[in-house]
Enzyme design. Structure first.
Site, PDB file in Angstrom:
ATOM      1  N   ASP A   1       0.850  -1.186   0.000  1.00  0.00           N
ATOM      2  CA  ASP A   1       0.000   0.000   0.000  1.00  0.00           C
ATOM      3  C   ASP A   1       0.898   1.253   0.000  1.00  0.00           C
ATOM      4  O   ASP A   1       1.737   1.398  -0.888  1.00  0.00           O
ATOM      5  CB  ASP A   1      -0.958  -0.086   1.196  1.00  0.00           C
ATOM      6  CG  ASP A   1      -1.988   1.017   1.265  1.00  0.00           C
ATOM      7  OD1 ASP A   1      -2.991   0.945   0.538  1.00  0.00           O
ATOM      8  OD2 ASP A   1      -1.780   1.944   2.070  1.00  0.00           O
TER       9      ASP A   1
ATOM     10  N   TYR B   1      -0.277  11.741   4.345  1.00  0.00           N
ATOM     11  CA  TYR B   1       0.211  11.016   3.166  1.00  0.00           C
ATOM     12  C   TYR B   1      -0.753  11.249   2.000  1.00  0.00           C
ATOM     13  O   TYR B   1      -0.339  11.581   0.885  1.00  0.00           O
ATOM     14  CB  TYR B   1       0.251   9.514   3.446  1.00  0.00           C
ATOM     15  CG  TYR B   1       1.342   9.004   4.353  1.00  0.00           C
ATOM     16  CD1 TYR B   1       2.252   8.052   3.895  1.00  0.00           C
ATOM     17  CD2 TYR B   1       1.459   9.418   5.676  1.00  0.00           C
ATOM     18  CE1 TYR B   1       3.235   7.524   4.714  1.00  0.00           C
ATOM     19  CE2 TYR B   1       2.438   8.910   6.506  1.00  0.00           C
ATOM     20  CZ  TYR B   1       3.327   7.959   6.025  1.00  0.00           C
ATOM     21  OH  TYR B   1       4.300   7.455   6.857  1.00  0.00           O
TER      22      TYR B   1
ATOM     23  N   HIS C   1      -7.004  -6.650  -0.555  1.00  0.00           N
ATOM     24  CA  HIS C   1      -5.939  -5.647  -0.487  1.00  0.00           C
ATOM     25  C   HIS C   1      -4.800  -6.042   0.447  1.00  0.00           C
ATOM     26  O   HIS C   1      -3.733  -5.445   0.392  1.00  0.00           O
ATOM     27  CB  HIS C   1      -6.560  -4.318  -0.019  1.00  0.00           C
ATOM     28  CG  HIS C   1      -5.650  -3.139  -0.143  1.00  0.00           C
ATOM     29  ND1 HIS C   1      -5.164  -2.693  -1.355  1.00  0.00           N
ATOM     30  CD2 HIS C   1      -5.144  -2.294   0.808  1.00  0.00           C
ATOM     31  CE1 HIS C   1      -4.397  -1.621  -1.143  1.00  0.00           C
ATOM     32  NE2 HIS C   1      -4.369  -1.361   0.145  1.00  0.00           N
TER      33      HIS C   1
END
Length: 305
Positions: free
Chosen positions: A109, A215, A280
């Site tokens: 990720d 982020y 994910h």
């Protein structure tokens, strides 16, 4: 009452310590001896996401180090520095602070976006690159503009651009939204209640929610700023590190087709593997299958394309 950083000091067959790099203190967890493998987590997690790989890599003869990224877990949470070039400098500084000149870098990720960036900005530090559930940053930028399905899959990041409110959304009700994110982005059956509780607690450490959202804010806002344009120009450089790209076929956050287009940025041997039945978080959802793929590739002296 918000938890303190002690909640990430989870016991196991590893050691916890603080490592200073570039004036920032990082909490790292280490297991095994041998060539260094640096493990970089994503959102909304912390080093513990790599607990299975810490033990499997150590058994296979590697020195596995999982770090809490800037702003997460037991690492420092400064008010700025959440752009990908700074985060990449954090990680390359960590490698050197650990006494090595290079490492195998494994990123999931946001840790994957960071790993791609390291391989361009400091290529000598990245001996091999393993990216999980993360397209090359330029591929992601392009897909968010040209692919309506990927735009819809990543629309949560639009809400994160707002000030203050997203931090409240993510931390209210004991960070219940964090648990929903983990379940919504994974295949059915993961995470169990205890795993979700661990991540929810860690995300409630003061300043973690804000840092984690910074982020996303940098990535979104930098698209139209000079620093973002400079970053995009630099990231056109082809990657010379052998690359293993791993992705879950059921990932609803980063579509497999978005990630797969990343091969155009890699000049070195590149291997793509799609995990059926995983979302994910394949390294947690199907750790045995994931580790077999990872360790097999690391053992191959000449990984194929």
């Amino acid at each position: 009452m918000a938890p303190d950083e002690s909640v990430v000091q989870i016991d196991g067959p590893w050691t916890h310590r603080a490592v200073h790099a570039g004036g920032t203190r990082f909490h790292v967890v280490e297991a095994g001896e041998g060539p260094l493998v640096l493990l970089l987590h994503g959102f909304p997690q912390f080093w513990w996401t790599w607990r299975n790989q810490l033990t499997s890599l150590a058994r296979a003869g590697f020195r596995a180090v999982a770090a809490d990224l800037r702003g997460y877990g037991g690492s420092d949470k400064p008010p700025r520095g959440y752009d990908l070039p700074t985060l990449a400098a954090d990680a390359t500084g960590l490698i050197r602070a650990l006494g090595e000149t290079g490492a195998v870098v494994v990123g999931h990720d946001w840790g994957g976006l960071l790993a791609w960036t390291m391989a361009v900005l400091d290529p000598k530090c990245v001996r091999r690159l393993v990216v999980v559930s993360a397209p090359h940053p330029l591929r992601l930028r392009n897909a968010l503009v040209t692919d309506p399905a990927q735009f819809r899959a990543g629309r949560h990041a639009l809400g994160y651009q707002l000030p203050l409110l997203p931090e409240r959304w993510l931390t209210r009700h004991d960070a219940a939204l964090v648990g929903r994110i983990l379940a919504g982005w994974s295949a059915p059956g993961w995470p169990d209640a205890e795993t979700a509780r661990t991540y929810r607690e860690a995300f409630r450490i003061p300043a973690v929610a804000h840092s984690a959202l910074e982020y996303h804010r940098w990535f979104g806002r930098s698209q139209l700023r000079p620093d973002g344009r400079r970053y995009a120009r630099v990231m056109r450089t082809e990657i010379e590190a052998p690359t293993l790209h791993l992705h879950g076929a059921l990932d609803p956050c980063v579509l497999p087709r978005t990630a797969q287009g990343s091969s155009r940025y890699v000049a070195a041997p590149y291997r793509w593997r799609l995990f059926e039945g995983a979302g994910h978080f394949p390294h947690e959802e199907i750790p045995d299958v994931f580790d077999t793929e990872l360790l097999g590739w690391l053992a191959d002296p000449e990984p194929d394309r």
